[in-house]
Design a protein around this motif. Structure first.
Motif, short mmCIF file in Angstrom:
data_model
loop_
_atom_site.label_atom_id
_atom_site.label_comp_id
_atom_site.label_asym_id
_atom_site.label_seq_id
_atom_site.Cartn_x
_atom_site.Cartn_y
_atom_site.Cartn_z
N LEU A 194 0.83 -1.20 0.00
CA LEU A 194 0.00 0.00 0.00
C LEU A 194 0.86 1.25 0.00
O LEU A 194 0.54 2.25 -0.67
N ALA A 195 1.97 1.21 0.73
CA ALA A 195 2.88 2.36 0.75
C ALA A 195 3.40 2.67 -0.64
O ALA A 195 3.50 3.83 -1.04
N SER A 196 3.72 1.62 -1.38
CA SER A 196 4.20 1.81 -2.74
C SER A 196 3.15 2.48 -3.61
O SER A 196 3.45 3.38 -4.40
N LYS A 197 1.90 2.06 -3.46
CA LYS A 197 0.82 2.65 -4.26
C LYS A 197 0.63 4.12 -3.90
O LYS A 197 0.48 4.98 -4.79
N ILE A 198 0.64 4.43 -2.59
CA ILE A 198 0.43 5.81 -2.16
C ILE A 198 1.54 6.73 -2.67
O ILE A 198 1.28 7.81 -3.21
N VAL A 199 2.78 6.28 -2.53
CA VAL A 199 3.92 7.12 -2.91
C VAL A 199 4.00 7.29 -4.42
O VAL A 199 4.16 8.42 -4.92
N ARG A 200 3.89 6.22 -5.13
CA ARG A 200 4.04 6.30 -6.60
C ARG A 200 2.91 7.08 -7.25
O ARG A 200 3.09 7.74 -8.27
N TYR A 201 1.72 7.02 -6.64
CA TYR A 201 0.60 7.79 -7.18
C TYR A 201 0.70 9.26 -6.79
O TYR A 201 0.16 10.13 -7.48
N ALA A 202 1.42 9.54 -5.69
CA ALA A 202 1.61 10.93 -5.25
C ALA A 202 2.67 11.65 -6.08
O ALA A 202 2.78 12.88 -6.02
N MET A 203 3.47 10.89 -6.84
CA MET A 203 4.55 11.46 -7.64
C MET A 203 4.13 11.58 -9.10
O MET A 203 3.65 10.59 -9.69
N ILE A 204 4.27 12.75 -9.68
CA ILE A 204 4.05 12.90 -11.11
C ILE A 204 5.32 13.43 -11.76
O ILE A 204 6.14 14.08 -11.12
N TYR A 205 5.46 13.12 -13.03
CA TYR A 205 6.67 13.48 -13.76
C TYR A 205 6.73 14.99 -13.99
O TYR A 205 5.72 15.63 -14.30
N ASP A 206 7.92 15.55 -13.83
CA ASP A 206 8.22 16.97 -14.03
C ASP A 206 7.75 17.80 -12.85
O ASP A 206 6.59 17.71 -12.43
N GLY A 207 8.66 18.58 -12.33
CA GLY A 207 8.33 19.46 -11.21
C GLY A 207 7.56 20.67 -11.71
O GLY A 207 8.08 21.46 -12.50
N GLU A 208 6.31 20.81 -11.27
CA GLU A 208 5.46 21.90 -11.76
C GLU A 208 4.84 22.64 -10.59
O GLU A 208 4.32 22.04 -9.64
N LYS A 209 4.84 23.96 -10.68
CA LYS A 209 4.08 24.76 -9.73
C LYS A 209 2.59 24.66 -10.07
O LYS A 209 2.21 24.29 -11.18
N VAL A 210 1.77 25.01 -9.09
CA VAL A 210 0.32 24.90 -9.27
C VAL A 210 -0.14 25.67 -10.50
O VAL A 210 -1.01 25.22 -11.25
N GLU A 211 0.46 26.85 -10.72
CA GLU A 211 0.04 27.70 -11.83
C GLU A 211 0.24 27.03 -13.18
O GLU A 211 -0.43 27.36 -14.16
N ARG A 212 1.13 26.05 -13.25
CA ARG A 212 1.44 25.40 -14.53
C ARG A 212 0.67 24.10 -14.72
O ARG A 212 0.56 23.60 -15.84
N LEU A 213 0.08 23.58 -13.65
CA LEU A 213 -0.59 22.28 -13.76
C LEU A 213 -1.81 22.31 -14.67
O LEU A 213 -2.22 21.28 -15.21
N SER A 214 -2.41 23.46 -14.85
CA SER A 214 -3.58 23.58 -15.73
C SER A 214 -3.22 23.74 -17.20
O SER A 214 -4.10 23.85 -18.05
N ASP A 215 -1.92 23.79 -17.48
CA ASP A 215 -1.46 23.95 -18.87
C ASP A 215 -1.02 22.62 -19.44
O ASP A 215 -0.33 21.84 -18.78
N PHE A 216 -1.42 22.38 -20.67
CA PHE A 216 -1.07 21.14 -21.37
C PHE A 216 0.33 21.28 -21.97
O PHE A 216 0.57 22.14 -22.80
N PHE A 217 1.22 20.39 -21.55
CA PHE A 217 2.59 20.40 -22.07
C PHE A 217 2.65 19.59 -23.35
O PHE A 217 2.93 18.41 -23.34
N SER A 218 2.34 20.23 -24.47
CA SER A 218 2.28 19.57 -25.77
C SER A 218 3.64 19.60 -26.46
O SER A 218 4.58 20.24 -25.97
N VAL A 219 3.73 18.93 -27.58
CA VAL A 219 4.98 18.94 -28.34
C VAL A 219 5.30 20.33 -28.87
O VAL A 219 6.44 20.62 -29.22
#
Length: 740
Positions: free
Chosen positions: A99-124
Motif C-alpha cells: 500500500l505504501a508503494s501505491k500511495i507514494v508512486r501515485y503521489a509522484m508525477i513526472y516533471d516538477g510543476e508549480k500549481v500555476e502550470r498544472l492547468s497547462d497542457f505540455f504539448s509537443v
C-alpha cells in the motif's frame, strides 16, 4: 642558472593555481547548486516535521534515494493528519509495504510543476494554457491474475494503446485534479466536481478527493516541487478494472469481453520472470479496434506524447436491468421471430448490432457532468441520458464512469434507420444502404424521414442480394438500378407533418428527386403505375411504425420501382385521342424536330436529370394560337400541329421547351417556390425562366417572364402530378409566354 629555475617554477605554479581557482569559481557560479535552492524533496519533508507517515511510506516503497537525488518531480504530500484520517476510515493500524508503494508512486508525477502550470497542457508545441486537468503519475499496474476467453487462469497485462500493447510503455495511471484556471476556462463549476466527490468541498484547488493546503503549495525543492494535500490518495481503478469488479455491470462487461483478445507477450513474460522469480506466460489483454477505445488503456490517444493531460475517456455503463430492458424492447424485438432470444445469440448473427450498442456507451472525450447534452459519443450521438439516470459515478484513472439505469438509445436504433438495422427480414436493404452511403442522414435525429421498407424476399426476387464473401462488391445485381430504387424509398419530411398514409392522399419527393404518391392506404411510383397488371400499379401499405424519433417506417410487400419509359411516352398516354387532356400539346410535340417518336425522348433532356412538364389545356393552346404564339387558325384557335414553315417550327419548339423546367421536379407539396430555368434558351445560351409563385398541397401557381399566371389543375379528374421518368407532369389552365 640553478637558482633562477626554482624561482621560475614557483612563479609559474602560483599563476596556474590562481588561474585554476578563478576558473573553478566561474564553474561553480554557473553550474553549482544555487544557495537559495531548497533541499531535495525527501529532506524538506523531514525538516517540516509533519510528514512522518508519508516518509515512512517512501522508505517502505524504496523511493527515499529517488526523492533525495537529482530529478524533477511533482509530489502531492499528505500530512500526518491526513494519514491519521485515512487509517481510521479504512480500519488500518499501519500501512503495508504494498500500500505504501501505491500511495507514494501515485503521489509522484513526472516533471516538477508549480500549481500555476498544472492547468497547462505540455504539448509537443509547448504549453497550452488552461487545457490540462491530469498528469501522469509514477504508478502503474503490472501483471495480474486473470482468465482468458475460455475461462482458463492466466497471467495478464493490460493494453497500453487502443487495440495493442507496447512493451516499452508502462501504462502509468493519471492523477486527476480540478484547478480553478482549467475549470473556469472550460465552463465547469463546483457541481462538476461534487458530482464525483459529494463529501469534499470544492475550492478550485482540488486534487482528486483532496485539497491543496493553503500556504503549503509550490514548495520548491532541488529535485522538484512539493504540494501539501489534506488527504491520502490511492491509485483509482481503470474503467476496465472497475467494471470487471462490479456485478451490476456484468452483462455489459460480457458484451465488452466479446471484443477482447489475449496475446502472448514474450518480452513481458521474461520481465515478469526476472522480477518475480516465477516463470509464466503473460498475455496482453487488448480490445478490438472495432470499439472506440480500450477500457484498460491508461494512456489517451497518443497523438501527442502527453495528450492524456488534456483528454480522457468516458463510459456510460448500463446496469444489468438496463441492458436487459433495452435488449428485450429494442435489440431483440425483431430477432425473436428468428429464435434469437438473448444477446449472446444476437452477437453470433448480428455482431455489428452488439458493436454499435457497446460503442453508443463509449465516449472518446471527457464527458463532464454539466456537458452531457453537448458531448458526442463514439457513434457521434449525444447522450439520451440525464443526471437523474446516473446511479453510480467514478473519476477513474483513465476516464469518467457513469453507471446508468437506462441504456443509451443510440441513433442507429432509435431513428428510421433502426427499423432497417434491427430487422433481419430487411438485411439486404440494410447492407445496400450501407454500401451506397445512405445511412448518415437516416440516423440523424434532427433530419426527419419516411422510409418505405423493402423486404429481402422482394429484393431477391428482383435480382438483388448481399454476399459478404465478395468483399469489394458485396451487393449483387444491377447497382445503378438498386441505388435508384433505394433512393425512391427515402423521403425527406423536413418540417412537414407525417402524412396520413392510411386514409389521406398526396405526393412526396424522394431523395433522388423522383416523386411517390399515396392515396387510401396505397403507394404509387412511376414504375408501379406503368405495370400492365392493375393489382401491381400500387403497393398496399401493410403497417406503419411511428416509433422512430425522426419519422416513420412504412411497410409493404413490394418495391417502388422507376419507369423505363421516356417522358414523351407518358405525355402520349394522355394525348392521343382528341378528347385527351394533353391532345394538342402532344400533337405539337410529336411532330416537332425536338422529339424522337420511337423513343419518346425530348431534345434537351438528359438521362438521370429531373424535369417538370407543364402542359396547357387544349383550350389554353387554342388561345395561344389566337394570340399568335403558335401557328394555326387565329380565328378558331385550331393549331397547326405539323407546320412546315421554319419560323413556325421554331415557334412550336420554343413553346414546348419553355413549358419544361430543367433539373428540377416540382409538385403540389408545398415545398418549392421561386424561379426555375426551362429547357428553352436564347441564342446566347441563357435559359428562359418560370417562377413558381404559390405552392401548397392544394394550389400551384406559375408566373411567366412577362407576369402572366397559370394555375396547375389539381382536381382528381385533371391530369396533374403524373409521374414519369424522373419527371412530374402537370396540366395548367393557361399557356406560359416567353420573351427574349
Amino acid at each position: 642558472m640553478s637558482k633562477i629555475l626554482p624561482k621560475f617554477l614557483i612563479v609559474g605554479l602560483t599563476f596556474i593555481f590562481f588561474l585554476s581557482s578563478c576558473r573553478k569559481k566561474e564553474f561553480d557560479d554557473f553550474y553549482g547548486r544555487p544557495e537559495n535552492l531548497g533541499d531535495p524533496i525527501y529532506q524538506q519533508l523531514q525538516a517540516k516535521g509533519n510528514f512522518s507517515k508519508f516518509l515512512d511510506c517512501i522508505d517502505k516503497a524504496g523511493y527515499k534515494e529517488t526523492l533525495s537525488a537529482a530529478g524533477s518531480w511533482t509530489v502531492f504530500a499528505p500530512t500526518d493528519e491526513a494519514f491519521a484520517s485515512y487509517l481510521k476510515d479504512n480500519n488500518l493500524t499501519e500501512v503495508s509495504a504494498d500500500l505504501a508503494s501505491k500511495i507514494v508512486r501515485y503521489a509522484m508525477i513526472y516533471d516538477g510543476e508549480k500549481v500555476e502550470r498544472l492547468s497547462d497542457f505540455f504539448s509537443v508545441k509547448g504549453f497550452i494554457k488552461n487545457s490540462a486537468f491530469r498528469r501522469r503519475s509514477v504508478y502503474y499496474d503490472f501483471v495480474y491474475d486473470g482468465k482468458d476467453n475460455n475461462g482458463n487462469a492466466i497471467k495478464v497485462i493490460a493494453a497500453n494503446r487502443n487495440g495493442s500493447y507496447l512493451a516499452t510503455d508502462f501504462n502509468n495511471k493519471n492523477i486527476t485534479y480540478f484547478l480553478s484556471p482549467y475549470m473556469t476556462f472550460n465552463g465547469l463549476s463546483a457541481a462538476d466536481y461534487n458530482f464525483f466527490y459529494p463529501n469534499s468541498a470544492y475550492n478550485g484547488n482540488n486534487i482528486g478527493a483532496a485539497r491543496l493546503i493553503d500556504g503549503q503549495q509550490n514548495i520548491v525543492a532541488e529535485n522538484g516541487v512539493i504540494h501539501v494535500i489534506d488527504r491520502v490518495l490511492t491509485p483509482p481503478q481503470s474503467i476496465d478494472q472497475y467494471i470487471n469488479e462490479k456485478p451490476d455491470y456484468s452483462i455489459f462487461k460480457g458484451l465488452l469481453d466479446k471484443f477482447v483478445t489475449y496475446s502472448l507477450n514474450i518480452d513481458i513474460s521474461h520481465r515478469y520472470e526476472v522480477l518475480s522469480g516465477k516463470a509464466a506466460n503473460v498475455y496482453a489483454k487488448t480490445y478490438s479496434t472495432l470499439l472506440a477505445f480500450s477500457p484498460n488503456n491508461e494512456n489517451y490517444l497518443k497523438v501527442d506524447a502527453n495528450d492524456a493531460q488534456q483528454g480522457s475517456y468516458s463510459i456510460f455503463a448500463p446496469t444489468n436491468a438496463a441492458v436487459n430492458a433495452y435488449a428485450q424492447n429494442v435489440l431483440l424485438k425483431y430477432w425473436k421471430k428468428k429464435g434469437v432470444n438473448n444477446l449472446n445469440d444476437l452477437y453470433v448473427v448480428a455482431p455489428d448490432v452488439i458493436k454499435d450498442f457497446v460503442n453508443s456507451h463509449l465516449f472518446t472525450t471527457t464527458v463532464w457532468p454539466s456537458k452531457f447534452a453537448t458531448t458526442p459519443n463514439a457513434l457521434n450521438d449525444f447522450t439520451t441520458r440525464v443526471a437523474a439516470d446516473v446511479v453510480d459515478k467514478q473519476a477513474l484513472s483513465n476516464g469518467f464512469l457513469y453507471g446508468i439505469n437506462k441504456a443509451q438509445n443510440a441513433n442507429v436504433f432509435a431513428t428510421v434507420y433502426g427499423n432497417v438495422n434491427l430487422d433481419p427480414d430487411y438485411s439486404v436493404m440494410k447492407q445496400a444502404l450501407i454500401y451506397f452511403g445512405l445511412i448518415p442522414a437516416l440516423k440523424t435525429p434532427t433530419l426527419r424521414y419516411v422510409v418505405v421498407m423493402i423486404p429481402d424476399v422482394t429484393l431477391r426476387r428482383m435480382g438483388f442480394n448481399y454476399d459478404p464473401f465478395y468483399a469489394s462488391a458485396p451487393i449483387r445485381g444491377d447497382l445503378v438500378a438498386l441505388k435508384r430504387i433505394l433512393q425512391t424509398h427515402i423521403i425527406a419530411l423536413g418540417d412537414r407533418e407525417i402524412p396520413n398514409f392510411s386514409t389521406g392522399s398526396g405526393i412526396l419527393e424522394a431523395s433522388n428527386g423522383e416523386y411517390v404518391k399515396y392515396a387510401a392506404g396505397k403507394l404509387i411510383s412511376a414504375g408501379t403505375q406503368d405495370s400492365v397488371a392493375v393489382a401491381k400499379q400500387s403497393i398496399p401499405v401493410d403497417s406503419i411504425s411511428t416509433t422512430p424519433v425522426n419519422g416513420v417506417a412504412v411497410y409493404g410487400k413490394e418495391a417502388l420501382t422507376y419507369t423505363v419509359l421516356n417522358i414523351g411516352k407518358h405525355i402520349e398516354k394522355y394525348g392521343t385521342l382528341t378528347t385527351d387532356p394533353y391532345y394538342y400539346f402532344f400533337q405539337l410535340l410529336n411532330n416537332n424536330i425536338i422529339y424522337t417518336k420511337a423513343t419518346g425522348v425530348i431534345q434537351g433532356t438528359v438521362e438521370g436529370v429531373n424535369y417538370t412538364v407543364f402542359i396547357p389545356t387544349n383550350s389554353a393552346i387554342m388561345q395561344a394560337v389566337k394570340d399568335g404564339i403558335l401557328p394555326g387558325n387565329v380565328t378558331t384557335g385550331i393549331p397547326t400541329t405539323a407546320p412546315t414553315d421554319g419560323l413556325d417550327v421554331t415557334k412550336v419548339s420554343k413553346f414546348l421547351l419553355y413549358h419544361i423546367i430543367n433539373k428540377n421536379t416540382i409538385a403540389s407539396d408545398g415545398q418549392k417556390i421561386g424561379q426555375f430555368e426551362t429547357l428553352m434558351k436564347n441564342d446566347g445560351g441563357d435559359a428562359a425562366k418560370i417562377t413558381v409563385a404559390i405552392n401548397t398541397t392544394t394550389s400551384l401557381m406559375l408566373r411567366d417572364v412577362i407576369g402572366r399566371t397559370a394555375n396547375v389543375l389539381l382536381n382528381p379528374a385533371d391530369r396533374s402530378n403524373v409521374l414519369s421518368n424522373r419527371t412530374v407532369i402537370h396540366q395548367i389552365n393557361n399557356y406560359l409566354k416567353y420573351q427574349f
